[in-house]
Motif scaffolding. Sequence first.
Motif, short mmCIF file in Angstrom:
data_model
loop_
_atom_site.label_atom_id
_atom_site.label_comp_id
_atom_site.label_asym_id
_atom_site.label_seq_id
_atom_site.Cartn_x
_atom_site.Cartn_y
_atom_site.Cartn_z
N MET A 1 0.85 -1.17 0.00
CA MET A 1 0.00 0.00 0.00
C MET A 1 0.90 1.23 0.00
SD MET A 1 -3.05 1.18 2.56
CE MET A 1 -4.05 -0.18 2.03
N VAL A 2 0.59 2.17 -0.88
CA VAL A 2 1.36 3.40 -1.00
C VAL A 2 0.45 4.56 -0.65
CG1 VAL A 2 2.72 4.86 -2.54
CG2 VAL A 2 2.75 2.38 -2.83
N THR A 3 0.92 5.42 0.24
CA THR A 3 0.15 6.58 0.69
C THR A 3 0.95 7.84 0.42
OG1 THR A 3 -0.74 5.23 2.49
CG2 THR A 3 -1.05 7.61 2.65
N THR A 4 0.33 8.80 -0.26
CA THR A 4 0.99 10.09 -0.46
C THR A 4 0.89 10.88 0.83
OG1 THR A 4 0.45 10.11 -2.81
CG2 THR A 4 0.99 12.23 -1.81
N LYS A 5 2.04 11.27 1.37
CA LYS A 5 2.09 12.05 2.60
C LYS A 5 2.15 13.54 2.32
CE LYS A 5 1.98 8.62 5.48
NZ LYS A 5 0.86 8.43 6.38
N LEU A 6 2.91 13.94 1.29
CA LEU A 6 2.96 15.33 0.82
C LEU A 6 3.09 15.30 -0.69
CD1 LEU A 6 5.39 17.22 3.25
CD2 LEU A 6 2.95 17.67 2.92
N SER A 7 2.31 16.12 -1.37
CA SER A 7 2.37 16.17 -2.83
C SER A 7 3.09 17.43 -3.29
CB SER A 7 0.95 16.17 -3.40
OG SER A 7 0.29 17.39 -3.09
N ALA A 8 3.45 17.45 -4.56
CA ALA A 8 4.09 18.63 -5.15
C ALA A 8 3.18 19.85 -5.00
CB ALA A 8 4.41 18.38 -6.62
N GLU A 9 1.88 19.63 -5.13
CA GLU A 9 0.93 20.74 -4.99
C GLU A 9 0.98 21.34 -3.59
OE1 GLU A 9 0.03 17.71 -6.35
OE2 GLU A 9 0.06 18.44 -8.41
N GLU A 10 1.20 20.50 -2.58
CA GLU A 10 1.25 20.97 -1.20
C GLU A 10 2.58 21.62 -0.83
OE1 GLU A 10 -1.49 17.90 1.26
OE2 GLU A 10 0.17 17.00 0.14
N THR A 11 3.63 21.38 -1.63
CA THR A 11 4.96 21.90 -1.30
C THR A 11 5.47 22.89 -2.32
OG1 THR A 11 6.12 20.11 -2.45
CG2 THR A 11 5.56 19.74 -0.11
N GLY A 12 4.59 23.41 -3.16
CA GLY A 12 5.02 24.35 -4.19
C GLY A 12 5.97 23.72 -5.19
N GLY A 13 5.85 22.40 -5.39
CA GLY A 13 6.68 21.68 -6.35
C GLY A 13 8.03 21.25 -5.81
N VAL A 14 8.34 21.60 -4.58
CA VAL A 14 9.67 21.33 -4.02
C VAL A 14 9.93 19.84 -3.84
CG1 VAL A 14 11.17 21.70 -2.02
CG2 VAL A 14 9.80 23.58 -2.91
N LEU A 15 8.95 19.09 -3.30
CA LEU A 15 9.15 17.67 -3.06
C LEU A 15 7.83 16.95 -2.97
CD1 LEU A 15 8.57 16.96 0.22
CD2 LEU A 15 10.66 18.25 0.44
N ILE A 17 6.36 13.22 -0.96
CA ILE A 17 6.69 12.15 -0.02
C ILE A 17 5.61 11.08 -0.08
CG2 ILE A 17 7.12 11.51 2.38
CD1 ILE A 17 8.00 14.39 2.91
N THR A 18 6.04 9.84 -0.27
CA THR A 18 5.12 8.70 -0.24
C THR A 18 5.60 7.69 0.79
OG1 THR A 18 6.35 7.72 -2.08
CG2 THR A 18 4.34 8.90 -2.63
N HIS A 19 4.67 6.96 1.37
CA HIS A 19 4.98 5.92 2.34
C HIS A 19 4.51 4.59 1.79
CE1 HIS A 19 4.42 3.37 5.93
NE2 HIS A 19 5.56 3.94 6.27
N PHE A 20 5.36 3.57 1.90
CA PHE A 20 5.07 2.23 1.41
C PHE A 20 4.94 1.26 2.58
CE2 PHE A 20 6.91 4.32 -2.10
CZ PHE A 20 6.59 3.63 -3.26
N SER A 21 3.89 0.44 2.56
CA SER A 21 3.77 -0.74 3.40
C SER A 21 3.80 -1.89 2.42
CB SER A 21 2.46 -0.73 4.18
OG SER A 21 2.45 0.32 5.11
N ALA A 22 4.95 -2.57 2.34
CA ALA A 22 5.21 -3.53 1.28
C ALA A 22 5.28 -4.95 1.82
CB ALA A 22 6.51 -3.17 0.58
#
Length: 135
Positions: A1-15, A17-22
Amino acid sequence: MVTTKLSAEETGGVLGITHFSAVAGERAPRHTHTLEDEIFIVEGGEVLLTVGDRTATVNGTGVLFLPRGIPHSYLVESETARFYVITTPGGFEKFFSETGYPVHLGSAAPVGESWSVDRTREFSANLGLGLIWND
């Protein structure tokens, strides 16, 4: 399962972050990013990571920098693993939301649907993400 923690839209394109439970066997085939650098943070489990000609197993916790332009891959070797992928600049996190299957916690992919290398290649090409598959 992959969860987006922070998107480019939320960081002004800077970064992004996704979290994986693999689970065991989950992998990313050898590929190269042309647009972003990645930081791979393992917080539990055993993950085999290859960057360029260097291979290391992270068992438990560890951090690895994956610079753009250098081929890399990963393979989950333990029963389960948890890790974060940070990309800079952001935007690559949309790859996971586009190639994945929306699920509720504890549920599986829709019947008849599964991840595949071919499906991943198709989505990365369609999204213009600058991925080069090196297998």
